[in-house]
Scaffold this motif. Structure first.
Motif: not given
Length: 577
Positions: A430-431, A436-440, A483-490
């Motif tokens: 969300y942040e 809005k839906i974040p896309v990368e 930056e969708v890659h920031k959502i899930l853990p590494d």
């Protein structure tokens, strides 16, 4: 009954066949194979249809059919034709009362009512039982449970926290257009459940030894779904048609003596001496002899209520990940050898891999010609899903690519730690784009996670020109590149990339730079399992029947519907025995 497998029709020569003409061609081929005349065939039914594209550009339609001969010994006919794909099978049709009162649902082959009460007598007994049966939730589990109960004489009360499907569609469309979320009615909550806005895919891995699955398909068709779902290997209804099907099922429940109340959330349950006695809503307390808990996988506030009521449940593994979009033409080319598929329709796919850390990575809820949708249900948190309409004619294909997680990933041993794990991911999503839906693009996602190329490098700058031809999202709800890659853990991001790279070997171009990654796909299944015994009842609250996906016993529309039917049978057995 004779069953014939592997009847092949070449697509190029039969691409326009459908309906009665298709049945005529298949009947002719069946008669030739069995060495009998077409006129000697009585009942005839297409059981299954799939597509074999292993030798593309030659594509074949593969059929399974069942038939009866008007006269003659079927065993002898099959023996004489000497075909390994032909056999005599025992016809098995679903019968509610046989399942409810016969052999405990373990073997429905012997009629329960032989020499006993007729089905109509049993329905009359159900009508006069006077038992208050409450079904909580009008998703597929609750809807099918109430449907079977009502059509067999009981008078269930179906309570749904969200709105009826007509109003629900309006509220969801408004949310996608404006971002104004109704936390009571949305993509997760309302008549039809979450599956209403996810294409209406009806494939399931659950074995159908008792005929519930085929009966569920028959119920769908009886209420407005296309007849081809009865035999397609990967049947789907489509969100647009499913809305009407759900409404028709509701009307049948009411016509048969049931009651349906919308925008009525159950906020508490009441039990005494370990047995359910009532449920509470904001406005009343309703007496109950049996309560079906078909709450869906997103009823988080209800999970907390059940925890406070000390209903036995435990955390369970599920999966989280991202939605991945490609041009549908790319998928068609890989699967069928052509970008434009005509009557073959938009090509689906299924992908499975194992990451180096042993986590499963796989496609889920694949939507050919579909849309990524904002499926949020809580303020300040964003979850997404996939959806197709009946024609599946959107420009993009999308699928969730998800990674398995289990309680050790949740950061707590609390029974609802999985819920909080989901919520944290949704808050990050969300942040990232302000709701809005974040896309990368996959190239940016991959570089950020692996560090293979620093942002601003020559390779990335060269890609800036190529980006002008990159694909754009097909979405319901506003989106923004982030930056969708920031959502899930590494560790989950790395497993996701490993899966994407492996999938690129299966579907050429799957790991292309312009694949679209959006997040977060967090509602794949329930984060808890509510314990139940062999009679379908809660382990510590008798008369409470945990059911469907939210209770941890299903994984999609079909398995939830079948579990709802099974629960209805168990309730009927308990009341009438």
């Amino acid at each position: 009954m004779i069953r014939i497998n592997q009847i092949k029709l070449l697509h190029d020569k039969n691409k326009e066949l459908n309906g009665e003409e298709l049945s005529r061609v298949l009947k002719k081929k069946s008669a030739k194979l069995l060495r009998i005349s077409e006129d000697s065939i009585g009942e005839f039914e297409i059981i299954r249809h799939s597509i074999d594209a292993r030798k593309k550009p030659e594509i074949y339609h593969i059929f399974m059919v069942d038939l009866k001969v008007k006269a003659g010994n079927e065993e002898s006919i099959v023996k004489k034709c000497r075909d390994k794909n032909t056999s005599v099978i025992k016809e098995k049709k679903y019968d509610f009362w046989n399942m409810a009162l016969g052999n405990g649902g373990k073997d429905s082959s012997d009629p329960v009512n032989e020499g006993k009460k007729s089905s109509e007598e049993l329905r009359e007994k159900a009508r006069s039982s006077g038992k208050n049966i409450i079904v909580i939730g009008a998703g597929p589990a609750g809807l099918f449970c109430a449907y079977e109960l009502a059509l067999n004489g009981f008078k269930p009360l179906l309570l749904e926290r969200g709105a009826q499907v007509e109003k629900r569609m309006e509220l969801v469309d408004k949310f996608w257009e404006t971002g104004d979320l109704d936390t009571g009615t949305n993509v997760q909550f309302g008549e039809g459940g979450a599956g209403t806005f996810s294409d209406g895919k009806l494939n399931t891995m659950v074995k159908d030894k008792d005929g519930r699955g085929r009966e569920a398909l028959r119920i769908f068709t009886a209420n407005g779904a296309n007849d081809n779902i009865m035999y397609e290997a990967k049947p789907h209804i489509g969100t647009d048609i499913l809305c009407d099907v759900v409404k028709n099922m509701r009307n049948r429940i009411i016509e048969n003596g049931g009651e349906v109340r919308f925008e009525t959330q159950v906020t508490d349950i009441v039990y005494d001496n370990g047995r359910i006695t009532a449920v509470k809503t904001p406005n009343e307390e309703i007496a109950a002899d049996a309560v079906v808990l078909a709450i869906g996988h997103s009823a988080r506030d209800t999970f907390y209520m059940l925890k406070d009521c000390k209903v036995e449940m435990q955390p369970k593994p599920f999966a989280v990940g991202y939605r991945v979009e490609h041009r549908q033409g790319l998928i068609n080319l890989s699967q069928y050898g052509m970008e434009e598929t005509g009557s073959l329709g938009a090509a689906p796919y299924k992908l499975v891999a194992t990451a180096s850390d042993k986590r499963g990575v796989y496609s889920f809820c694949m939507c050919p010609g579909g849309y990524v949708v904002n499926a949020s249900s809580e303020e300040g948190r964003l979850a997404i899903n996939g959806m197709s309409y009946n024609k599946r004619d959107g420009k993009n294909a999308n699928s969730a690519i998800i990674i398995t997680v289990d309680p050790k990933d949740f950061g707590s041993d609390d029974v609802l730690s999985g819920v909080e794990f989901q919520r944290k991911l949704e808050e990050k999503a969300y942040e990232l784009a302000g709701g809005k839906i974040p896309v990368e693009y996959y190239i940016d996602f991959k570089q950020a996670v692996t560090g293979e190329n620093e942002i601003g490098s020559e390779e990335t700058k060269l890609n800036a020109t190529a980006r002008k031809s990159f694909n754009l999202p097909s979405m319901r709800g506003s989106y923004e590149f982030a930056e969708v890659h920031k959502i899930l853990p590494d560790e989950l991001n790395k497993a996701f990339i490993e899966g994407m790279e492996k999938f690129g070997h299966t579907i050429k171009g799957y790991n292309n730079d312009d694949a679209l990654i959006s997040g977060v796909e967090s509602r794949t299944s329930s984060p808890v399992r509510i314990g139940r015994d062999e009679n379908g009842e809660s382990l510590n609250v008798k008369g409470l029947f945990p059911c469907g996906e939210g209770a941890g016993y299903a994984g999609g529309i079909m398995s939830a519907a079948m579990d709802g039917m099974h629960t209805a049978e168990l309730i009927a057995r308990q009341i009438l025995n």
